[in-house]
Design a protein around this motif. Structure first.
Motif, PDB file in Angstrom:
ATOM      1  N   PHE A  24       8.612   5.264   6.592  1.00  0.00           N
ATOM      2  CA  PHE A  24       6.714   5.736   6.456  1.00  0.00           C
ATOM      3  C   PHE A  24       7.086   6.379   5.252  1.00  0.00           C
ATOM      4  CE2 PHE A  24       5.648   3.436   9.553  1.00  0.00           C
ATOM      5  CZ  PHE A  24       6.837   3.018  10.665  1.00  0.00           C
ATOM      6  N   SER A  25       5.431   6.442   4.990  1.00  0.00           N
ATOM      7  CA  SER A  25       4.921   7.026   3.800  1.00  0.00           C
ATOM      8  C   SER A  25       3.694   6.984   4.201  1.00  0.00           C
ATOM      9  CB  SER A  25       4.949   7.189   2.584  1.00  0.00           C
ATOM     10  OG  SER A  25       5.593   5.279   2.322  1.00  0.00           O
ATOM     11  N   ILE A  26       2.780   7.773   3.093  1.00  0.00           N
ATOM     12  CA  ILE A  26       1.018   7.284   3.288  1.00  0.00           C
ATOM     13  C   ILE A  26       0.770   6.942   1.835  1.00  0.00           C
ATOM     14  CG2 ILE A  26      -1.063   8.292   3.105  1.00  0.00           C
ATOM     15  CD1 ILE A  26      -0.259   8.643   5.421  1.00  0.00           C
ATOM     16  N   MET A  27       0.908   5.736   1.549  1.00  0.00           N
ATOM     17  CA  MET A  27      -0.504   4.516   1.376  1.00  0.00           C
ATOM     18  C   MET A  27      -0.854   5.542  -0.065  1.00  0.00           C
ATOM     19  SD  MET A  27      -0.543   1.254   2.293  1.00  0.00           S
ATOM     20  CE  MET A  27      -0.478   0.050   0.410  1.00  0.00           C
ATOM     21  N   SER A  28      -2.192   6.161   0.451  1.00  0.00           N
ATOM     22  CA  SER A  28      -2.806   7.248  -0.486  1.00  0.00           C
ATOM     23  C   SER A  28      -2.605   8.385   0.165  1.00  0.00           C
ATOM     24  CB  SER A  28      -4.481   6.728  -1.061  1.00  0.00           C
ATOM     25  OG  SER A  28      -5.374   7.394  -1.169  1.00  0.00           O
ATOM     26  N   PRO A  29      -2.310   9.369  -0.573  1.00  0.00           N
ATOM     27  CA  PRO A  29      -2.003  10.517  -0.229  1.00  0.00           C
ATOM     28  C   PRO A  29      -3.535  11.495  -0.708  1.00  0.00           C
ATOM     29  CG  PRO A  29      -0.120  10.065  -1.413  1.00  0.00           C
ATOM     30  CD  PRO A  29      -0.978   9.267  -1.677  1.00  0.00           C
ATOM     31  N   GLU A  30      -4.290  10.673  -1.650  1.00  0.00           N
ATOM     32  CA  GLU A  30      -5.552  11.407  -1.292  1.00  0.00           C
ATOM     33  C   GLU A  30      -6.153  11.153  -0.203  1.00  0.00           C
ATOM     34  OE1 GLU A  30      -3.980   9.794  -4.093  1.00  0.00           O
ATOM     35  OE2 GLU A  30      -3.217  10.703  -5.554  1.00  0.00           O
ATOM     36  N   MET A  31      -6.329   9.653   0.070  1.00  0.00           N
ATOM     37  CA  MET A  31      -7.205   9.474   1.198  1.00  0.00           C
ATOM     38  C   MET A  31      -6.829   9.774   2.435  1.00  0.00           C
ATOM     39  SD  MET A  31      -9.923   8.049  -0.673  1.00  0.00           S
ATOM     40  CE  MET A  31     -10.557   7.337   0.187  1.00  0.00           C
ATOM     41  N   GLY A  32      -5.107  10.182   2.209  1.00  0.00           N
ATOM     42  CA  GLY A  32      -5.097  10.851   3.592  1.00  0.00           C
ATOM     43  C   GLY A  32      -4.383   9.178   4.228  1.00  0.00           C
ATOM     44  N   PHE A  33      -4.534   8.414   3.934  1.00  0.00           N
ATOM     45  CA  PHE A  33      -4.459   6.690   5.285  1.00  0.00           C
ATOM     46  C   PHE A  33      -4.001   5.353   3.460  1.00  0.00           C
ATOM     47  CE2 PHE A  33      -8.502   7.071   3.880  1.00  0.00           C
ATOM     48  CZ  PHE A  33      -9.335   5.347   3.662  1.00  0.00           C
ATOM     49  N   PRO A  34      -3.413   4.493   4.341  1.00  0.00           N
ATOM     50  CA  PRO A  34      -3.011   4.568   5.539  1.00  0.00           C
ATOM     51  C   PRO A  34      -1.738   4.401   5.491  1.00  0.00           C
ATOM     52  CG  PRO A  34      -2.896   2.493   4.416  1.00  0.00           C
ATOM     53  CD  PRO A  34      -3.416   3.417   3.653  1.00  0.00           C
ATOM     54  N   VAL A  35      -1.058   3.872   6.378  1.00  0.00           N
ATOM     55  CA  VAL A  35       1.074   4.547   6.246  1.00  0.00           C
ATOM     56  C   VAL A  35       0.931   3.137   6.115  1.00  0.00           C
ATOM     57  CG1 VAL A  35       2.594   4.686   7.856  1.00  0.00           C
ATOM     58  CG2 VAL A  35       0.124   6.072   8.941  1.00  0.00           C
ATOM     59  N   LEU A  36       2.166   3.404   5.106  1.00  0.00           N
ATOM     60  CA  LEU A  36       3.160   1.991   4.600  1.00  0.00           C
ATOM     61  C   LEU A  36       4.383   2.530   5.717  1.00  0.00           C
ATOM     62  CD1 LEU A  36       3.691  -0.821   3.380  1.00  0.00           C
ATOM     63  CD2 LEU A  36       4.029   1.455   1.278  1.00  0.00           C
ATOM     64  N   GLY A  37       4.335   0.933   6.196  1.00  0.00           N
ATOM     65  CA  GLY A  37       5.854   1.291   7.140  1.00  0.00           C
ATOM     66  C   GLY A  37       6.529  -0.181   6.261  1.00  0.00           C
ATOM     67  N   LEU A  38       7.772  -0.036   5.307  1.00  0.00           N
ATOM     68  CA  LEU A  38       8.614  -0.300   4.646  1.00  0.00           C
ATOM     69  C   LEU A  38       9.795  -1.543   5.497  1.00  0.00           C
ATOM     70  CD1 LEU A  38       8.106   0.933   0.763  1.00  0.00           C
ATOM     71  CD2 LEU A  38       6.803  -1.117   2.034  1.00  0.00           C
ATOM     72  N   SER A  39       9.924  -2.479   5.176  1.00  0.00           N
ATOM     73  CA  SER A  39      10.633  -2.842   5.859  1.00  0.00           C
ATOM     74  C   SER A  39      12.715  -2.250   4.688  1.00  0.00           C
ATOM     75  CB  SER A  39      11.490  -4.414   6.073  1.00  0.00           C
ATOM     76  OG  SER A  39      12.371  -4.389   6.012  1.00  0.00           O
ATOM     77  N   THR A  40      13.388  -1.638   5.690  1.00  0.00           N
ATOM     78  CA  THR A  40      14.718  -1.373   5.285  1.00  0.00           C
ATOM     79  C   THR A  40      15.648  -2.243   5.836  1.00  0.00           C
ATOM     80  OG1 THR A  40      15.402  -0.297   6.897  1.00  0.00           O
ATOM     81  CG2 THR A  40      13.949   0.744   4.614  1.00  0.00           C
ATOM     82  N   GLY A  41      17.197  -1.878   5.372  1.00  0.00           N
ATOM     83  CA  GLY A  41      18.524  -2.504   6.150  1.00  0.00           C
ATOM     84  C   GLY A  41      17.890  -4.114   5.666  1.00  0.00           C
TER      85      GLY A  41
END
Length: 330
Positions: A24-41
């Motif tokens: 998980f990370s934030i797509m736009s740290p400047e805006m503070g949203f949205p959360v990005l959930g990337l598939s791993t494994g």
């Protein structure tokens, strides 16, 4: 953004039973949203991950307002419909429609079929409806060749960007909605209510507290008033949540307005709750507030975007080529 939220969103989620994890990370740290959930494994079971991490999912959605899951292969109607069953056995139907849609599954719809060369203004889904949905979920089956983004805006920020005077006016008065349903302009009442039974329409309106007047055989006039500013039932955040901007006459195309003889002919219009007009300047202020609070991203095949419908608004940019974004509400 607080360090607590940063820690929450920058770490790898717990591994699910199938060996699957999500970064998980934030797509736009400047805006503070949205959360990005990337598939791993190697696994790609988003449904299993959400099912095993429901509280974490809810916390992220309610904190940031939106989560974009990417890389999980949700690229068919059947896969998306199966995912939605995690939340409800039967998603809500699109009743009290404001734009044309067609179903592609069991209460799964192609997003509005509004012409591709036009933008769709920012709004929260069915916020005008006395019984609005809590969540909306989008899934990208086919991204557009050019543009076609679904801009999203934080309704908490929209409210903050309004002037004190405008904000207070909407808090005090709310929004009055007027819809003129005809066959010639906008949507006919049969499509809005998904029935050809006038008695059923009247029953629905009575249940929702909507005044309905049959102007003639084919014209139905609806009026009702609803709050414009709400406190979120779970987070307590105060949010801008209404269709006062989306339905207002000053957001119509000038060419369209040129063929309208009076406001009584407009498919939709909005006023302050006491019936006084919302000025062109106030509508422009709202437009600018949405603009400041909006973030855009390009769709990728298989993307799934969850939005808390009260916390977030969305729209659509013009596009070229094929575009198939489906949606469900609950």
């Amino acid at each position: 953004m607080s360090s607590r939220v940063n820690r929450l969103l920058s770490t790898k989620a717990p591994t699910a039973a199938n060996g699957k994890s999500v970064d998980f990370s934030i797509m736009s740290p400047e805006m503070g949203f949205p959360v990005l959930g990337l598939s791993t494994g190697s696994g790609k079971n988003l449904k299993a991950w959400i099912d095993e991490n429901r509280e974490e999912f809810k916390t992220k959605l309610r904190s940031q307002g939106g989560i974009l899951f990417r890389g999980f292969g949700i690229d068919t109607v059947a896969k998306f419909q199966d995912l939605i069953k995690l939340f409800v056995d039967k998603p809500l139907e699109y009743k009290m429609r404001s734009s044309p849609r067609y179903a592609v599954g069991d209460n799964v719809y192609h997003t509005t079929t509004y012409p591709s060369e036009y933008s769709i203004n920012m709004h929260s889904e069915s916020s005008y409806d006395p019984n609005h949905p809590s969540n909306i979920v989008f899934c990208c089956i086919v991204p557009a060749e050019e543009q076609g983004e679904t801009p999203i805006a934080d309704n908490r920020k929209v409210l903050q960007y309004l002037s004190d005077a405008t904000r207070q006016k909407f808090v005090d008065l709310g929004v009055k909605y007027v819809r003129n349903l005809t066959k010639s302009l906008g949507l006919p009442w049969q499509e809005v209510f998904q029935t050809t039974d006038k008695n059923q329409v009247e029953e629905i309106c009575a249940e929702k507290g909507i005044t309905c007047n049959w102007a003639d055989e084919d014209k139905l006039v609806l009026t009702w008033t609803k709050k414009a500013v709400w406190d979120h039932p779970h987070t307590g955040d105060t949010v801008w949540f209404n269709h006062g901007y989306f339905f207002n006459k000053y957001t119509y195309d000038e060419d369209f307005l040129s063929i309208i003889e009076s406001d009584d002919d407009l498919p939709n219009n909005t006023y302050f709750g006491d019936g006084s007009p919302i000025s062109k300047e106030e509508i422009e202020e709202i437009r600018q507030a949405y603009k400041k609070a909006t973030f855009e991203f390009p769709w990728q095949t298989g993307d799934v975007l969850f939005l808390d419908n009260m916390l977030m608004a969305h729209g659509r940019n013009p596009y070229k080529g094929d575009r198939k974004i489906i949606a469900s509400i609950f």
